[in-house]
Design a protein around this motif. Structure first.
Motif, PDB file in Angstrom:
ATOM      1  N   SER A 174       0.924  -1.146  -0.020  1.00 46.29           N
ATOM      2  CA  SER A 174      -0.105   0.054  -0.110  1.00 46.29           C
ATOM      3  C   SER A 174       0.691   1.202   0.081  1.00 46.29           C
ATOM      4  N   TYR A 175       1.943   1.283   0.652  1.00 51.47           N
ATOM      5  CA  TYR A 175       3.009   2.183   0.770  1.00 51.47           C
ATOM      6  C   TYR A 175       3.302   2.561  -0.611  1.00 51.47           C
ATOM      7  N   GLY A 176       3.871   1.439  -1.495  1.00 48.60           N
ATOM      8  CA  GLY A 176       4.422   1.685  -2.699  1.00 48.60           C
ATOM      9  C   GLY A 176       3.175   2.112  -3.535  1.00 48.60           C
ATOM     10  N   ARG A 177       2.011   1.676  -3.508  1.00 49.44           N
ATOM     11  CA  ARG A 177       1.141   2.092  -4.695  1.00 49.44           C
ATOM     12  C   ARG A 177       0.894   3.697  -4.162  1.00 49.44           C
ATOM     13  N   ILE A 178       1.141   4.183  -3.189  1.00 45.48           N
ATOM     14  CA  ILE A 178       0.846   5.662  -3.018  1.00 45.48           C
ATOM     15  C   ILE A 178       1.953   6.521  -3.892  1.00 45.48           C
ATOM     16  N   TYR A 179       3.142   5.841  -3.959  1.00 41.28           N
ATOM     17  CA  TYR A 179       4.161   6.501  -4.635  1.00 41.28           C
ATOM     18  C   TYR A 179       3.963   6.298  -6.147  1.00 41.28           C
ATOM     19  N   ALA A 180       3.547   4.952  -6.434  1.00 40.90           N
ATOM     20  CA  ALA A 180       3.126   4.624  -7.960  1.00 40.90           C
ATOM     21  C   ALA A 180       1.668   5.755  -8.322  1.00 40.90           C
ATOM     22  N   SER A 181       0.984   5.838  -7.443  1.00 40.41           N
ATOM     23  CA  SER A 181      -0.069   6.568  -7.768  1.00 40.41           C
ATOM     24  C   SER A 181       0.175   7.827  -8.182  1.00 40.41           C
ATOM     25  N   MET A 182       1.356   8.565  -7.791  1.00 42.17           N
ATOM     26  CA  MET A 182       1.842   9.866  -7.637  1.00 42.17           C
ATOM     27  C   MET A 182       3.014   9.923  -9.091  1.00 42.17           C
ATOM     28  N   GLY A 183       3.087   8.758  -9.523  1.00 39.68           N
ATOM     29  CA  GLY A 183       4.222   8.678 -10.669  1.00 39.68           C
ATOM     30  C   GLY A 183       5.473   9.068 -10.364  1.00 39.68           C
ATOM     31  N   ILE A 184       5.941   8.774  -8.979  1.00 38.42           N
ATOM     32  CA  ILE A 184       7.644   8.863  -8.721  1.00 38.42           C
ATOM     33  C   ILE A 184       8.062   7.582  -8.017  1.00 38.42           C
ATOM     34  N   ASN A 185       9.125   7.676  -7.621  1.00 41.99           N
ATOM     35  CA  ASN A 185       9.817   6.426  -7.130  1.00 41.99           C
ATOM     36  C   ASN A 185      10.204   6.786  -5.689  1.00 41.99           C
ATOM     37  N   LYS A 186      10.661   8.247  -5.315  1.00 38.57           N
ATOM     38  CA  LYS A 186      10.934   8.586  -4.012  1.00 38.57           C
ATOM     39  C   LYS A 186      10.686  10.177  -3.878  1.00 38.57           C
ATOM     40  N   ASP A 187      11.016  10.619  -2.524  1.00 39.04           N
ATOM     41  CA  ASP A 187      10.516  11.810  -2.037  1.00 39.04           C
ATOM     42  C   ASP A 187      11.244  12.972  -3.090  1.00 39.04           C
ATOM     43  N   SER A 188      12.665  12.491  -3.416  1.00 39.12           N
ATOM     44  CA  SER A 188      13.535  13.468  -3.675  1.00 39.12           C
ATOM     45  C   SER A 188      13.179  13.692  -5.451  1.00 39.12           C
ATOM     46  N   ASP A 189      12.425  12.988  -6.026  1.00 33.00           N
ATOM     47  CA  ASP A 189      11.956  13.362  -7.547  1.00 33.00           C
ATOM     48  C   ASP A 189      11.216  14.514  -7.593  1.00 33.00           C
ATOM     49  N   VAL A 190      10.704  14.852  -6.619  1.00 31.44           N
ATOM     50  CA  VAL A 190       9.823  16.415  -6.593  1.00 31.44           C
ATOM     51  C   VAL A 190      10.426  17.158  -5.581  1.00 31.44           C
ATOM     52  N   GLU A 191       9.869  18.631  -5.862  1.00 33.65           N
ATOM     53  CA  GLU A 191      10.010  19.520  -5.027  1.00 33.65           C
ATOM     54  C   GLU A 191       8.983  19.986  -4.517  1.00 33.65           C
ATOM     55  N   TYR A 192       8.328  19.617  -3.402  1.00 34.25           N
ATOM     56  CA  TYR A 192       7.140  20.066  -2.692  1.00 34.25           C
ATOM     57  C   TYR A 192       7.314  20.251  -1.322  1.00 34.25           C
ATOM     58  N   PRO A 193       6.680  21.023  -0.514  1.00 35.35           N
ATOM     59  CA  PRO A 193       6.784  21.121   0.796  1.00 35.35           C
ATOM     60  C   PRO A 193       6.268  19.652   1.397  1.00 35.35           C
ATOM     61  N   LYS A 194       6.850  19.262   2.369  1.00 34.27           N
ATOM     62  CA  LYS A 194       6.421  17.953   3.120  1.00 34.27           C
ATOM     63  C   LYS A 194       5.484  18.191   4.290  1.00 34.27           C
ATOM     64  N   ASP A 195       4.534  17.317   4.266  1.00 32.46           N
ATOM     65  CA  ASP A 195       3.546  17.324   5.358  1.00 32.46           C
ATOM     66  C   ASP A 195       3.131  15.887   5.585  1.00 32.46           C
ATOM     67  N   ASN A 196       3.282  15.427   6.694  1.00 32.37           N
ATOM     68  CA  ASN A 196       3.232  13.997   7.083  1.00 32.37           C
ATOM     69  C   ASN A 196       1.852  13.645   6.894  1.00 32.37           C
ATOM     70  N   ILE A 197       1.566  12.541   6.103  1.00 26.70           N
ATOM     71  CA  ILE A 197       0.324  12.054   5.762  1.00 26.70           C
ATOM     72  C   ILE A 197      -0.449  11.267   7.181  1.00 26.70           C
ATOM     73  N   SER A 198       0.475  10.890   7.785  1.00 26.50           N
ATOM     74  CA  SER A 198      -0.235  10.485   9.171  1.00 26.50           C
ATOM     75  C   SER A 198      -0.771  11.429  10.041  1.00 26.50           C
ATOM     76  N   GLU A 199      -0.467  12.752  10.007  1.00 24.73           N
ATOM     77  CA  GLU A 199      -1.284  13.633  10.567  1.00 24.73           C
ATOM     78  C   GLU A 199      -2.526  13.852  10.055  1.00 24.73           C
ATOM     79  N   GLN A 200      -3.146  13.422   8.927  1.00 25.00           N
ATOM     80  CA  GLN A 200      -4.164  13.759   8.455  1.00 25.00           C
ATOM     81  C   GLN A 200      -5.443  12.866   8.976  1.00 25.00           C
ATOM     82  N   LYS A 201      -6.674  13.293   9.046  1.00 20.74           N
ATOM     83  CA  LYS A 201      -7.845  12.458   9.362  1.00 20.74           C
ATOM     84  C   LYS A 201      -7.758  11.090   8.674  1.00 20.74           C
ATOM     85  N   ASN A 202      -7.874  10.107   9.447  1.00 18.48           N
ATOM     86  CA  ASN A 202      -7.831   8.717   9.077  1.00 18.48           C
ATOM     87  C   ASN A 202      -9.483   8.535   8.340  1.00 18.48           C
TER      88      ASN A 202
END
Length: 606
Positions: free
Chosen positions: A463-491
């Protein structure tokens, strides 16, 4: 007729024979056995052309090998290379034509001809002794080099070359899509292989233990130390356990083969995995919020980029329609040579221009233009549909990941409880208080709990890999966007919430309870305070008592849990009769219905 015969007779018979024989000599030619063997050897050698395995394979190493050696990926790379070569060929279609020709001709006699006057609309009768003239030799050699260029073809070739370049980029995006799929498959197969490698080491000894228990039960049955129904029931339960183990082994035994195929390894290649089965794993986090993930997906997903390229191809179709309406202008220039003695000038240059225009193309403009516009609109709608599907996949991947985290937490609690029960059963077995069947069942339960825990962690990784596959990237460093931990969002799923609330113990309350117990002890100096009976003590008491002579009170309408199913007590039922009917031990029924002990329903006859 004689003329035809003489004409055929003049053709060399050997030449006709060669043509006839060559036309009839073609026949199917199957592969010889030696050729098949040689080809098979070459294919095996080609399959072995991978990096030598010198250390344990981690997940990153498995993905690296899959990207480099996976046959599906290599096929896709070859398709992209083919599209690139086709694009290179399309460039040459824009160039003018420069044709060089050379020839030699001979005949067996001169092409002599006579002439006469043409009067009153018809030629005069040739005289009886006409005069012949010759303007061509029996043998002559010719040569020319001609430059020609069609301006309309140049324009069409230019537009089609641009379209082919977009098709090449589409093939590259398809290669990226295969890369994401392979990475996802390797991630799934890797953790499944990790689980299989560990659990297969536990399954085989347990299967051996079950077989020993079956042999012992055969001896007990032959000596008639127990009733036949008890012996057969015992053996049936052992066979059920053995069948579950065989099914589990069948599920796990092919895991490493599947991983080897994804990494491009030949089946049978030995390798070890770096990761091992653990009792606890670290939770993974994604450093982007959902809105940022949507932007990243729309910028990087291969499907989105493919849609944009297809839209651009459709827009170029409109240019093709416009160019096809124009007249064609051809320009040509050449140098010619002829060695005929009858020519005054054996060498000469030529220039020319030609314009062609199909006037009926004017009537085709409107439907062709409408069709091109419809293709553009269709491409835009497809792109929007794909964009909506991509954004939906981003949201689904986050929800599935949260669900997977909840399932992992649940499996971890289940594993801890199963481990505790297994340890208690083993402790009781050291005191000869449990049967072999109970120990085997608890081992199987603990094994299945470990499998579920590892599978839950593998699902969380997937499931963790599908998140990156759904964004079309392999790792965080592929893009330059502000980081915001997904675990802090509403479940989005309740299962992702904590399973248990943490209990906070107030020290003041504990001290008050201890003082109350001391006060009660002072008020009752001649009585000892009874310690609460733990679950293990209850089970131990049940195992040490002879329940055949115990009176157990059950009432009509009460619900009992027997063999995992609910049973409503009927008029005249007794616990002994129910144990016989369901082939379940009375002690097991009481353990599954602990309220019988809590309500003091059991009385032991002395």
């Amino acid at each position: 007729m004689s003329f035809k015969f003489n004409r055929w007779k003049s053709i060399p018979i050997p030449l006709l024979t060669i043509f006839i024989v060559s036309g009839c000599s073609i026949a199917p030619k199957p592969w010889e056995k030696n050729e098949i063997k040689d080809a098979s050897k070459q294919e095996l050698v080609a399959l072995d052309r991978t990096e030598e395995i010198t250390k344990e394979i981690s997940l990153d190493e498995a993905i690296h090998r899959g990207v480099k050696y996976n046959r599906q990926k290599r096929v896709r790379m070859m398709e992209s290379a083919l599209a690139e070569k086709q694009f290179d060929l399309m460039k040459f279609d824009m160039l003018p034509t420069l044709a060089a020709n050379a020839g030699y001709a001979t005949r067996n006699n001169y092409a002599a001809s006579a002439s006469t006057v043409f009067e009153d609309g018809k030629p005069a009768i040739l005289s009886g002794n006409p005069t012949y003239s010759v303007s061509q030799a029996k043998k002559q050699a010719t040569a020319d080099i001609t430059f020609s260029w069609n301006v309309l073809d140049f324009g069409l070739s230019y537009v089609k070359a641009k379209q082919q370049s977009d098709r090449f980029l589409i093939s590259k995006e398809g290669e990226r899509k295969v890369l994401f799929n392979i990475t996802q498959e390797i991630r799934r197969a890797y953790y499944q292989a990790v689980t299989a490698e560990e659990l297969l080491k536990r399954i085989h000894p347990l299967m051996k233990e079950v077989r020993i228990a079956l042999q012992d039960s055969d001896k007990v049955k032959s000596l008639r130390l127990k009733s036949p129904i008890h012996a057969l029931t015992y053996q049936r339960e052992l066979l059920d356990v053995l069948r579950d183990l065989a099914s589990l082994e069948k599920t796990l035994i092919f895991s490493k083969l599947e991983l080897a195929e994804l990494m491009g390894l030949k089946p049978g290649t030995a390798f070890e995995l770096a990761d091992k089965v653990q009792s606890s794993y670290e939770l993974l986090t994604v450093p982007f919020n959902i809105s940022t993930m949507e932007k990243i997906a729309l910028e990087n997903r291969p499907e989105i980029l493919e849609g944009r390229y297809k839209e651009r191809i459709s827009q170029e179709e409109l240019s093709v329609v416009m160019l096809s309406m124009l007249p064609g202008l051809s320009l040509n220039a050449g140098y010619n040579s002829n060695d005929s003695d009858y020519l005054l000038n054996n060498d000469w240059y030529s220039l020319g221009a030609n314009v062609t225009w199909n006037l009926f193309n004017v009537f085709k403009y409107s439907p062709l233009s409408d069709a091109a516009d419809a293709k553009i609109i269709l491409a835009k709608e497809r792109k929007l549909a794909i964009a909506l599907a991509v954004i939906t996949q981003v949201h689904l991947s986050t929800v599935r990941y949260q669900q997977a985290v909840g399932e992992y937490k649940l499996s971890k609690d289940y594993l801890n409880i199963s481990q505790g029960i297994y340890e208690q059963a083993m402790n009781a077995n050291e005191l000869d208080m449990n049967s072999d069947l109970l120990i085997i069942k608890e081992k199987l339960s603990y094994l299945l709990a470990t499998l579920r825990h590892s599978a839950a962690y593998a699902n969380m990784q997937n499931s963790y890999g599908r998140i990156y596959a759904s964004m079309g990237i392999n790792k965080d460093s592929d893009v330059e966007y502000p980081k915001d931990n997904i675990s802090e969002q509403k479940n989005e799923t309740f299962l992702a919430e904590p399973i248990r609330e943490e209990t906070v113990v107030d020290e003041t309350t504990v001290q008050e309870q201890q003082q109350s117990q001391e006060t009660n002890a002072e008020l009752l100096p001649h009585e000892e305070l009874a310690e609460p009976l733990t679950a293990l003590a209850i089970l131990d008491d049940i195992n040490t008592k002879d329940l055949n002579y115990a009176y157990i009170l059950i009432k009509v309408g009460e619900i009992l849990n027997i063999t995992g199913k609910e049973y409503i007590v009927q008029q005249g039922d007794t616990l002994f009769e129910l144990s016989v009917s369901f082939n379940e031990k009375m002690a097991e029924i009481i353990k599954n219905n602990s309220w019988l002990i809590e309500q003091n329903r059991i009385t032991y006859n002395r």
